[in-house]
Write a protein that holds these residues in place. Sequence first.
Motif, PDB file in Angstrom:
ATOM      1  N   SER A  79       0.866  -1.185   0.000  1.00  0.00           N
ATOM      2  CA  SER A  79       0.000   0.000   0.000  1.00  0.00           C
ATOM      3  C   SER A  79       0.901   1.232   0.000  1.00  0.00           C
ATOM      4  CB  SER A  79      -0.905  -0.002   1.232  1.00  0.00           C
ATOM      5  OG  SER A  79      -1.690   1.177   1.299  1.00  0.00           O
ATOM      6  N   ASN A  81       2.497   4.785   0.177  1.00  0.00           N
ATOM      7  CA  ASN A  81       2.249   6.038   0.884  1.00  0.00           C
ATOM      8  C   ASN A  81       2.056   7.131  -0.166  1.00  0.00           C
ATOM      9  OD1 ASN A  81       2.333   8.374   2.396  1.00  0.00           O
ATOM     10  ND2 ASN A  81       4.200   7.845   3.522  1.00  0.00           N
ATOM     11  N   ILE A  99       0.910   4.558  -8.092  1.00  0.00           N
ATOM     12  CA  ILE A  99       0.324   3.987  -6.882  1.00  0.00           C
ATOM     13  C   ILE A  99      -0.535   2.773  -7.237  1.00  0.00           C
ATOM     14  CG2 ILE A  99      -1.310   4.397  -4.983  1.00  0.00           C
ATOM     15  CD1 ILE A  99      -0.373   7.219  -4.803  1.00  0.00           C
ATOM     16  N   GLU A 100      -1.370   2.930  -8.260  1.00  0.00           N
ATOM     17  CA  GLU A 100      -2.265   1.839  -8.669  1.00  0.00           C
ATOM     18  C   GLU A 100      -1.470   0.605  -9.100  1.00  0.00           C
ATOM     19  OE1 GLU A 100      -4.701   3.489 -11.733  1.00  0.00           O
ATOM     20  OE2 GLU A 100      -5.341   5.185 -10.484  1.00  0.00           O
ATOM     21  N   ASN A 103       0.072  -1.034  -5.909  1.00  0.00           N
ATOM     22  CA  ASN A 103      -0.966  -1.585  -5.028  1.00  0.00           C
ATOM     23  C   ASN A 103      -1.687  -2.785  -5.645  1.00  0.00           C
ATOM     24  OD1 ASN A 103      -0.217   0.429  -3.297  1.00  0.00           O
ATOM     25  ND2 ASN A 103      -2.134   1.574  -3.407  1.00  0.00           N
ATOM     26  N   MET A 125       6.146   2.627   1.651  1.00  0.00           N
ATOM     27  CA  MET A 125       5.050   1.691   1.427  1.00  0.00           C
ATOM     28  C   MET A 125       4.633   1.082   2.764  1.00  0.00           C
ATOM     29  SD  MET A 125       5.176  -1.424  -1.351  1.00  0.00           S
ATOM     30  CE  MET A 125       5.591  -0.459  -2.791  1.00  0.00           C
ATOM     31  N   ASN A 126       3.333   1.108   3.052  1.00  0.00           N
ATOM     32  CA  ASN A 126       2.772   0.362   4.180  1.00  0.00           C
ATOM     33  C   ASN A 126       2.231  -0.957   3.639  1.00  0.00           C
ATOM     34  OD1 ASN A 126       3.182   2.348   6.297  1.00  0.00           O
ATOM     35  ND2 ASN A 126       1.603   3.559   5.307  1.00  0.00           N
ATOM     36  N   TYR A 127       1.469  -1.667   4.446  1.00  0.00           N
ATOM     37  CA  TYR A 127       0.868  -2.897   3.944  1.00  0.00           C
ATOM     38  C   TYR A 127      -0.554  -3.055   4.469  1.00  0.00           C
ATOM     39  CZ  TYR A 127       2.265  -4.952   8.502  1.00  0.00           C
ATOM     40  OH  TYR A 127       2.450  -5.210   9.834  1.00  0.00           O
ATOM     41  N   THR A 128      -1.341  -3.823   3.750  1.00  0.00           N
ATOM     42  CA  THR A 128      -2.673  -4.193   4.209  1.00  0.00           C
ATOM     43  C   THR A 128      -2.666  -5.686   4.502  1.00  0.00           C
ATOM     44  OG1 THR A 128      -3.498  -4.637   1.978  1.00  0.00           O
ATOM     45  CG2 THR A 128      -3.753  -2.404   2.800  1.00  0.00           C
ATOM     46  N   SER A 133      -6.391  -2.099   6.692  1.00  0.00           N
ATOM     47  CA  SER A 133      -5.216  -1.333   6.277  1.00  0.00           C
ATOM     48  C   SER A 133      -4.370  -1.071   7.519  1.00  0.00           C
ATOM     49  CB  SER A 133      -5.648  -0.021   5.631  1.00  0.00           C
ATOM     50  OG  SER A 133      -4.524   0.722   5.239  1.00  0.00           O
ATOM     51  N   ASN A 135      -1.243   0.682   9.437  1.00  0.00           N
ATOM     52  CA  ASN A 135      -0.351   1.827   9.324  1.00  0.00           C
ATOM     53  C   ASN A 135       1.058   1.400   9.729  1.00  0.00           C
ATOM     54  OD1 ASN A 135       0.266   4.482   8.757  1.00  0.00           O
ATOM     55  ND2 ASN A 135      -0.107   5.170  10.842  1.00  0.00           N
TER      56      ASN A 135
END
Length: 262
Positions: A79, A81, A99-100, A103, A125-128, A133, A135
Amino acid sequence: DEFKQKDLQEAEIIILVGYPNASTDIKYLELIKRELDRDKPLFFIASSDIDYNKLSKLGDHVPFTVLSEGRNEMEVLPSVNAKEVGNSILRVNGDNSDIEKWNALPPISKTETFIKPNPEANILMNYTFGNSSMNEPLILSRTLGNKRGIFILGYGLQRWKLKGYAGELSKGKDALDLYSQLMDNSVRWLSIDNSFDSFVLKTNKRTYTEGESVEFIAQLYDDSYLPVEEAKIAVQVKSSNNDTKEILLSDLGNGQYYYKLD
């Protein structure tokens, strides 16, 4: 584990993949830290058996502290940032469509280890996880003085190539090899000397006689030393009687800008 200081001295980038782990001898981390203290860049990619306590022996070269360490494995999705959309490490086209693309990649693995980034760290980049989601960082970068580092806290990155890029190719579709893009971007960014001038503006001569034109030449680069195009570069010119005029340099392409003042 068997290497000598000379091996490290010849390296331009220190890359740790799944290292250190429980069997790593601390003396080798001391050798690595000695080279990192000489401002060599660091590229770290985690694994399921990283020993984060030993990793902390690298001191301030690691821009985070571990809050809790767990061995349970999670499947996580990238995901990006949104604040880092223009970051050269993640650059594909250099716009919001990047971004798309990131992701949409398939999941990779991560242990249930949670960290607190230092203030100088950038969370790229974070992750889900599942439907939630998190943080929590997946990819970090940091620049501190002349020190540069990239830290990927997940593993199984080859899935981005095999399930993402190769999977799309096997269906006869056009696909972007984002795994290779990330590696290429990372190595390029890590290789740049922080002392380089990202913006240079000069004239074609130091002094002029009456009637001569003044040519302004500018060069603009990002933090990976790649040329930046379509920027707005304005110059204020002041005459001896304090009249000022603002000129806008023309974009010549490839990070080059120009204006000829009569």
